[in-house]
Each structure stands twice: as C-alpha cells, then as structure tokens.
Design an enzyme around this catalytic site. Structure first.
Site, PDB file in Angstrom:
ATOM      1  N   LYS A 134     -16.489  33.696  -4.011  1.00  0.00           N
ATOM      2  CA  LYS A 134     -17.362  33.882  -2.858  1.00  0.00           C
ATOM      3  C   LYS A 134     -18.187  32.622  -2.657  1.00  0.00           C
ATOM      4  O   LYS A 134     -18.474  31.957  -3.659  1.00  0.00           O
ATOM      5  CB  LYS A 134     -18.256  35.110  -3.005  1.00  0.00           C
ATOM      6  CG  LYS A 134     -19.024  35.297  -4.315  1.00  0.00           C
ATOM      7  CD  LYS A 134     -19.951  34.285  -4.872  1.00  0.00           C
ATOM      8  CE  LYS A 134     -21.078  33.696  -4.107  1.00  0.00           C
ATOM      9  NZ  LYS A 134     -21.813  32.651  -4.911  1.00  0.00           N
ATOM     10  N   TYR A 164     -25.075  37.806  -1.564  1.00  0.00           N
ATOM     11  CA  TYR A 164     -25.196  38.983  -2.440  1.00  0.00           C
ATOM     12  C   TYR A 164     -26.006  40.085  -1.766  1.00  0.00           C
ATOM     13  O   TYR A 164     -25.709  41.270  -1.910  1.00  0.00           O
ATOM     14  CB  TYR A 164     -25.854  38.611  -3.781  1.00  0.00           C
ATOM     15  CG  TYR A 164     -24.927  37.879  -4.718  1.00  0.00           C
ATOM     16  CD1 TYR A 164     -23.968  38.575  -5.442  1.00  0.00           C
ATOM     17  CD2 TYR A 164     -25.005  36.505  -4.882  1.00  0.00           C
ATOM     18  CE1 TYR A 164     -23.102  37.912  -6.301  1.00  0.00           C
ATOM     19  CE2 TYR A 164     -24.142  35.830  -5.739  1.00  0.00           C
ATOM     20  CZ  TYR A 164     -23.196  36.546  -6.444  1.00  0.00           C
ATOM     21  OH  TYR A 164     -22.341  35.891  -7.290  1.00  0.00           O
TER      22      TYR A 164
HETATM   23  P1  NAD Z   1     -19.378  23.629 -10.203  1.00  0.00           P
HETATM   24  O1  NAD Z   1     -19.905  22.438  -9.500  1.00  0.00           O
HETATM   25  O2  NAD Z   1     -19.890  23.921 -11.558  1.00  0.00           O
HETATM   26  O3  NAD Z   1     -17.788  23.537 -10.304  1.00  0.00           O
HETATM   27  C1  NAD Z   1     -16.994  23.152  -9.218  1.00  0.00           C
HETATM   28  C2  NAD Z   1     -15.695  22.589  -9.712  1.00  0.00           C
HETATM   29  O4  NAD Z   1     -14.932  22.137  -8.591  1.00  0.00           O
HETATM   30  C3  NAD Z   1     -15.907  21.356 -10.619  1.00  0.00           C
HETATM   31  O5  NAD Z   1     -15.058  21.459 -11.731  1.00  0.00           O
HETATM   32  C4  NAD Z   1     -15.489  20.189  -9.743  1.00  0.00           C
HETATM   33  O6  NAD Z   1     -14.950  19.108 -10.482  1.00  0.00           O
HETATM   34  C5  NAD Z   1     -14.430  20.836  -8.867  1.00  0.00           C
HETATM   35  N1  NAD Z   1     -14.171  20.113  -7.620  1.00  0.00           N
HETATM   36  C6  NAD Z   1     -12.958  19.950  -7.080  1.00  0.00           C
HETATM   37  N2  NAD Z   1     -13.037  19.217  -5.965  1.00  0.00           N
HETATM   38  C7  NAD Z   1     -14.325  18.895  -5.804  1.00  0.00           C
HETATM   39  C8  NAD Z   1     -15.020  18.143  -4.828  1.00  0.00           C
HETATM   40  N3  NAD Z   1     -14.384  17.555  -3.788  1.00  0.00           N
HETATM   41  N4  NAD Z   1     -16.353  18.013  -4.958  1.00  0.00           N
HETATM   42  C9  NAD Z   1     -17.020  18.595  -5.968  1.00  0.00           C
HETATM   43  N5  NAD Z   1     -16.394  19.331  -6.938  1.00  0.00           N
HETATM   44  C10 NAD Z   1     -15.068  19.477  -6.848  1.00  0.00           C
HETATM   45  O7  NAD Z   1     -19.599  24.864  -9.224  1.00  0.00           O
HETATM   46  P2  NAD Z   1     -19.537  26.392  -9.624  1.00  0.00           P
HETATM   47  O8  NAD Z   1     -20.888  26.882  -9.889  1.00  0.00           O
HETATM   48  O9  NAD Z   1     -18.488  26.585 -10.652  1.00  0.00           O
HETATM   49  O10 NAD Z   1     -19.087  27.052  -8.218  1.00  0.00           O
HETATM   50  C11 NAD Z   1     -17.742  27.048  -7.792  1.00  0.00           C
HETATM   51  C12 NAD Z   1     -17.503  28.255  -6.864  1.00  0.00           C
HETATM   52  O11 NAD Z   1     -17.736  29.443  -7.587  1.00  0.00           O
HETATM   53  C13 NAD Z   1     -18.407  28.302  -5.649  1.00  0.00           C
HETATM   54  O12 NAD Z   1     -17.689  28.785  -4.554  1.00  0.00           O
HETATM   55  C14 NAD Z   1     -19.476  29.293  -6.034  1.00  0.00           C
HETATM   56  O13 NAD Z   1     -20.050  29.986  -4.943  1.00  0.00           O
HETATM   57  C15 NAD Z   1     -18.699  30.249  -6.911  1.00  0.00           C
HETATM   58  N6  NAD Z   1     -19.537  30.922  -7.908  1.00  0.00           N
HETATM   59  C16 NAD Z   1     -19.453  32.261  -8.019  1.00  0.00           C
HETATM   60  C17 NAD Z   1     -20.224  32.931  -8.930  1.00  0.00           C
HETATM   61  C18 NAD Z   1     -20.120  34.429  -9.097  1.00  0.00           C
HETATM   62  O14 NAD Z   1     -20.930  35.004  -9.816  1.00  0.00           O
HETATM   63  N7  NAD Z   1     -19.138  35.067  -8.496  1.00  0.00           N
HETATM   64  C19 NAD Z   1     -21.114  32.225  -9.738  1.00  0.00           C
HETATM   65  C20 NAD Z   1     -21.168  30.842  -9.619  1.00  0.00           C
HETATM   66  C21 NAD Z   1     -20.367  30.193  -8.701  1.00  0.00           C
END
Ligand code: NAD
Length: 372
Positions: free
Chosen positions: A139, A224
């Site tokens: 999401k 949320y």
């Molecule tokens: P994060 O920044 O920790 O991780 C993102 C990942 O994407 C990294 O490994 C990064 O290297 C990669 N990536 C690939 N292409 C990229 C680009 N062009 N620019 C930047 N990063 C790139 O982020 P996150 O917290 O893991 O969030 C990722 C997704 O998960 C989001 O959509 C977020 O909303 C979702 N999320 C959901 C929950 C949940 O509880 N359901 C919790 C946190 C995050």
C-alpha cells in the site's frame, strides 16, 4: 505421495493449475486428506525491494506455513548477496530491475511481492503480471486510482491475482471489532475517528520526494484511516471534505502533504473524522461509536500488539506477527480461492486510491467532493 508433493513444489504455476484437479481426483481414490493436499501448495515468493519493510516481510515469512521466500529482485548486488546467504536463496532466483521480466521462465516462483517506493508500484506490478506471476503489492497500490485500475486490468488480462499488503485485514482484534459491528452488538454506527501520524525524519528520503511517493503522509499513513473507516463502518463513503495545514514548506514541498484533516460521509449517515500527519508523533488511533456500544483501538494499525477495548471490555486476542498471518492467508486466497473477511484485492486498493484522489481535490478546491 511424497514424490508427488516434491514434484508439485517444483512445478510451474501453469503446471500447478493443471495438476491440482488431477491430484484432487487422485486424493479421493487414495483417501488423501485435504490438509495433506494443502501442504503441497506453498506460495513461493520473490520480494522486490529489499528495504526496511521488505526485510520485515522476509523475517515474518520465516514463520509462515504456506508462504516461503524463494527469490529477490534488487538493484543492489551487495544486498542480494546478504539475502542469498541469510535465506538460502538460489542464484537463479535473483533478479535486478532490468532483467526481472525473465522471471516468466522461472517455474520455481509463484508470486512477486512489490515493496518499493509507491510511484514504482504500477510499472513493476504490470511487468510482474506480464511475466505470468501473481502480484502482491504494498500500500498504497499506486499514486492515483487511474494507475491502480490499470494494475487491476493488467493482472486480469494476464490471469494472475493482484493482492494489496493490507495486513490489518487479517489481524485478530481488528476482525473481532468487525464481527461485533456486523453482529449488531454496537447498534447503529454513527461515527468513526481515525488518527494516523508520526514525525518523519530525513528530508532526503523518497517519502518526501513527490516523484517517488505520489504524496506525503496521506499516501503513507493517512491511507490507514481511510481503509480503517471503511472496514470499521462497513460502508463506502459518498463524499469527502478536507483541509491541509503546512507548517514547514521547505521539508514538505509541493506535492507532499504534511497534515490533512479530512471527513467522510457514508450512505447510512455515519461520518468519519480523520487526521493524517507527518508532523505529530504517536498518532495511531481508531474509535468507532454506535448507538449500543463502541470500540477504541490504540495503537490500531502499528505492527502490534494492537491494543483494543470496547464497551464490553478489552479485546484480548493474541498477537501474531501481522506479515506472517498475511502471507499464509494470501497463499490461501491464491491457491484455495479463500475469500477474506475484508478484501485485499486490487479493487479494494482502487477504492482507497479514489478516496485519496478525492481528498487531494477537496484540499485544492476547498469544496466537498462527491464520490461515485
Ligand atoms: P524503504 O526505503 O526502506 O525501501 C524501499 C526499497 O526500494 C529499497 O530497498 C530501495 O533500494 C528500493 N528501490 C528501488 N528503486 C528505488 C528508487 N528508484 N528509489 C528509491 N528506492 C528504490 O521503504 P519501505 O519503508 O520499505 O517502503 C516500501 C513500500 O512498502 C512503500 O510502498 C510503503 O508504503 C510500504 N510499506 C508498507 C508497510 C505496511 O505496514 N504495510 C510498512 C512500511 C512500508
């Protein structure tokens, strides 16, 4: 039977689809139980995006009974090496963002879980669907409803499932609150309050870059409260109003909302009043009020334990890691056609995206926006 199980685990998705009916027929002949048959259907998942949440999902999946991490898609070779060693991922199941379309030729992966920045979800999910693999996408599913709908259409055209990472839809205390509402114990529902907020740090992160996030707090956590209002009240909103406050226009540039208060109206006459913010800490609260009872949850959507109480007493169902349950349930949805209490399909994702679109429009115009 064991060799058949091993064969099935190695079979491709299409082969699985063909094999299952014949195995079912065989099972009747050989007296195989349903549970033994189910053991065969392990969802073999590749995670795309090895960031913070991808890591959490990978860890949680170690305890899943029906989902197994078998592959990765990453742009960082050093992370791939770490994950290969940590989770025993074979080299042939490792891809990067350029070559992951080749996953179509890999029969040992059933689904790809897209866990990258929001604005990348659409293109990546559609490529996964075109490679013939089921899509699980975090999401918000996309950065607007139009893109979300394109994802739904692409998955339909490819004959694969599209599921959104709505982990709260499988959380026991949340489901108990929904049961109470459905049973009539809360009476006529009148009001929902949803508060979602934390103080965001590093100003250079992708969450504060509109090209990658598609918006600020609303896309990230306001969703949320939107989603929660819908599953707690059990209705779809027909209008929204919204007001934005921005105290730091340098950190929260154009296209990144810092704080939005929004209201939603429902066909029954119930209203929701919500707050989405990147500027206040510790906001994670749901309150549902009915003519006969109420439910309060705080925290309501964090990683748990969820702390809930009702007019009848506390909600005390045990905490299980949300992502562990989610992945088991998603395997059941994909393989057994299980219908979850609250949907997690692409259409469900699009519903939230339409509301976010409407909230942004209401902020811009200052007017009430009707939802069709
Ligand atoms: P994060 O920044 O920790 O991780 C993102 C990942 O994407 C990294 O490994 C990064 O290297 C990669 N990536 C690939 N292409 C990229 C680009 N062009 N620019 C930047 N990063 C790139 O982020 P996150 O917290 O893991 O969030 C990722 C997704 O998960 C989001 O959509 C977020 O909303 C979702 N999320 C959901 C929950 C949940 O509880 N359901 C919790 C946190 C995050």
């Amino acid at each position: 039977m064991k060799s058949r199980r091993v064969f099935l685990q190695k079979a491709s998705l299409s082969a699985l689809a063909i094999s299952i009916p014949s195995i079912a027929a065989l099972s009747a002949k050989n007296n195989l139980t349903e549970s033994i048959l189910k053991e065969d259907k392990i969802l073999r998942v590749a995670i795309m995006g090895l960031g913070s949440y991808g890591t959490r999902v990978a860890e949680a999946m170690q305890d899943s009974k029906r989902a197994k991490l078998v592959g990765v898609i990453s742009g960082t070779p050093s992370k791939v090496e770490t994950w290969k060693a940590k989770y025993g991922i074979p080299a042939e199941n490792c891809y990067n963002y350029e070559n992951f379309d080749d996953i179509k030729n890999n029969p040992s992966i059933d689904a790809v879980y897209v866990i990258t920045p929001n604005a990348l979800h659409k293109e990546q999910s559609i490529r996964v669907a075109k490679a013939g693999k089921h899509v699980i996408c975090e999401k918000p599913m996309a950065i607007n409803a139009k893109d979300g709908q394109e994802m739904v259409d692409a998955c339909k055209a490819a004959g694969v499932k599209l599921l959104i990472g709505y982990r709260m839809h499988f959380e026991a205390n949340t489901l108990e609150a929904i049961r109470m509402r459905k049973s009539g114990e809360l009476g006529e529902l009148k009001f929902f309050q949803g508060l979602s907020g934390f103080v965001i740090g590093d100003p250079t992160q992708w969450r504060l870059n509109p090209a990658l996030s598609g918006g600020g707090a609303m896309m990230d956590i306001g969703i949320y409260s939107i989603n929660g209002a819908r599953y707690m009240l059990g209705e779809e909103p027909i209008w929204v109003t919204a007001q934005e406050t921005k105290t730091d226009p340098v950190k929260f540039k154009d296209g990144i909302d810092e704080t939005i208060q929004f209201q939603m109206g429902f066909p029954s006459g119930a209203v929701a009043s919500c707050l989405s913010t990147y500027a206040m800490n510790g906001l994670d609260k749901f309150f549902l009020n009915g003519s006969k009872g109420w439910v309060e949850m705080q925290p309501s959507t964090g990683y748990g334990p969820i702390n809930g109480k009702t007019n009848k007493g506390p909600l005390e169902l045990p905490h299980v890691t949300h992502q562990t349950v989610q992945m088991d349930e998603m395997a059941a949805i994909i393989f057994d056609g299980k219908v979850p209490e609250v949907p997690v399909n692409g259409e469900e994702g699009v519903r939230d995206m339409k509301i976010i679109d409407a909230i942004f429009k209401a902020v811009k115009t200052g007017k009430k926006v009707m939802l069709s």
